[in-house]
Scaffold this active site. Structure first.
Site, PDB file in Angstrom:
ATOM      1  CE  LYS A  38      -0.358  -0.330   5.037  1.00  0.00           C
ATOM      2  NZ  LYS A  38      -1.197  -0.820   6.154  1.00  0.00           N
ATOM      3  CE1 TYR A 256      12.799  31.415   5.700  1.00  0.00           C
ATOM      4  CE2 TYR A 256      13.069  29.067   5.297  1.00  0.00           C
ATOM      5  CZ  TYR A 256      12.731  30.330   4.840  1.00  0.00           C
ATOM      6  OH  TYR A 256      12.337  30.497   3.560  1.00  0.00           O
TER       7      TYR A 256
HETATM    8  C1  LIG Z   1      -0.423  -1.786   6.867  1.00  0.00           C
HETATM    9  C2  LIG Z   1      -1.013  -3.082   7.275  1.00  0.00           C
HETATM   10  C3  LIG Z   1      -0.198  -4.220   7.393  1.00  0.00           C
HETATM   11  C4  LIG Z   1       1.312  -4.165   7.299  1.00  0.00           C
HETATM   12  O1  LIG Z   1       1.812  -3.735   8.546  1.00  0.00           O
HETATM   13  P1  LIG Z   1       3.387  -3.594   8.800  1.00  0.00           P
HETATM   14  O2  LIG Z   1       3.452  -3.170  10.224  1.00  0.00           O
HETATM   15  O3  LIG Z   1       3.886  -2.550   7.863  1.00  0.00           O
HETATM   16  O4  LIG Z   1       4.009  -4.917   8.551  1.00  0.00           O
HETATM   17  C5  LIG Z   1      -0.826  -5.434   7.641  1.00  0.00           C
HETATM   18  N1  LIG Z   1      -2.166  -5.513   7.786  1.00  0.00           N
HETATM   19  C6  LIG Z   1      -2.969  -4.436   7.717  1.00  0.00           C
HETATM   20  C7  LIG Z   1      -4.432  -4.590   7.913  1.00  0.00           C
HETATM   21  C8  LIG Z   1      -2.426  -3.177   7.474  1.00  0.00           C
HETATM   22  O5  LIG Z   1      -3.223  -2.109   7.426  1.00  0.00           O
END
Ligand SMILES: *Cc1c(COP(=O)(O)O)cnc(C)c1O
Length: 359
Positions: A38, A256
């Protein structure tokens, strides 16, 4: 587009991603290990990362959004399963054969209706919320589905899944509580394979093993066992060029807010990256880079497009030379700790102005 020699360079080591996936497969004491890609594989490029993992044998991918799933299907072709965690309406994937996560009774009923109307057994995941209070059927909805499971009948229920809230804290009591709640619900639902662990969950031991683990962060080199040595290989190397050098006298300030004042005659290197590129402003005065093996402290505030480093003790500094912002011992986890966040946010913030190289 012409390549800009004055832009930063983000190198993604795909062989390290694959090595990390293989390590997770060895550690997972259950069945298959998927890949969570994702948010464009946490900012590193879902298409190249997905193809490398597919070629290594990964058969199941997770994205959050429908559009991410559609793009990944284009990149991977038919074959791998692609799950959309946030779900989508029946038909919205236009025959890309994406699997929705069903996150509510309303989702279940909508997909059941579609399955009956079209005479199709859609492949779906059922997401049970056992302690996040975020997404998935809550315990009341899950109990209603257990009492009255008919909407599941026309569906091809591939997995029942849940997500751990505290997997990175092995001693947290919520871990065992979630595992028990999940088993208590899944045992009374129609038989399906189960999916529990994220990256850190894989390291919690056999009670958290399942038919399908869902790691993301660890694939990309983030430590799934905070406080203990990182078993994962580093994936990201980020460098950016020095645009200018200038000499300042003791007593002169940089940037800044004049937040840094030199205490000795100093040489300052101005580097082409800033908070607009995801180099978080919270890192102002709290971070470092590496130039030719020498550590150079970040001085002054992080600006939108520029960083300033004290290179008084780094004779290699010269316009055009790249300094290492991530790599050479600087990890996303280190930057995260300095900025008061997590490595996930460091990676997903890496901006579009870096030239990405996948090797
Ligand atoms: C993002 C997500 C993962 C992956 O989690 P990590 O901590 O990056 O391994 C797994 N399951 C769900 C439902 C998620 O939203």
């Amino acid at each position: 587009m012409a390549t800009d020699a004055r832009a930063g360079l983000l190198s993604v080591d795909l062989s390290a991603v694959v090595a990390n996936w293989r390590l997770l497969r060895e550690r997972h004491q259950g069945g298959e290990v998927a890949a969570v890609v994702k948010a464009d594989a946490y900012g590193l490029g879902a298409a190249p990362v997905g193809r490398a993992l597919r070629d290594a044998g990964c058969r199941t991918f997770f994205v959050a959004h429908l559009a991410e799933g559609m793009a990944l299907r284009q990149a991977l072709g038919h074959g791998p399963a692609i799950v959309v965690l946030n779900g989508f309406r029946p038909g919205a994937d236009e025959d890309a054969a994406l699997w929705p996560a069903l996150n509510s009774l309303a989702d279940v009923e909508a997909w059941a209706d579609s399955a009956r109307v079209h005479g199709m057994r859609h492949k779906v995941l059922l997401h049970l919320d056992t302690g996040m209070a975020r997404l998935g059927l809550d315990s009341r909805e899950a109990e209603r589905l257990i009492q009255d499971p008919w909407p599941l009948v026309p569906l091809d229920l591939r997995y029942v899944m849940t997500h751990l809230a505290c997997a990175d804290e092995p001693d947290h009591p919520l871990n065992a509580a979630q595992a028990a709640r999940f088993a208590g619900l899944a045992d009374r639902l129609p038989a399906a394979r189960r999916s529990v662990a994220n990256s850190s969950g894989i390291f919690l031991g056999p009670a958290f093993a399942s038919d399908l683990a869902r790691p993301g962060a660890a694939l990309y080199g983030i430590n799934p066992t905070p406080g203990r040595p990182n078993p994962m290989r580093q994936v990201v190397r980020l460098t950016a060029p020095i645009l200018q050098l200038r000499e300042i006298a003791a007593g002169e300030s940089v940037g800044y807010g004049a937040s840094f004042t030199a205490t000795r005659p100093s040489r300052i290197a101005t580097v082409a990256a800033g908070y607009a590129d995801g180099y978080l402003r919270a890192l102002s005065g709290r971070s470092r880079a590496v130039l030719d093996g020498a550590e150079i402290p970040l001085v002054g505030r992080v600006s939108m497009d520029l960083l300033t480093f004290d290179v008084t003790d780094a004779p290699a500094a010269a316009p055009g030379r790249h300094v290492t912002l991530i790599g050479d011992g600087i990890t996303p986890d280190e930057l995260a700790a300095a900025a008061g966040t997590i490595g996930y946010e460091i990676l997903t913030s890496l901006g579009p102005r870096y030239r990405r190289i996948h090797a």
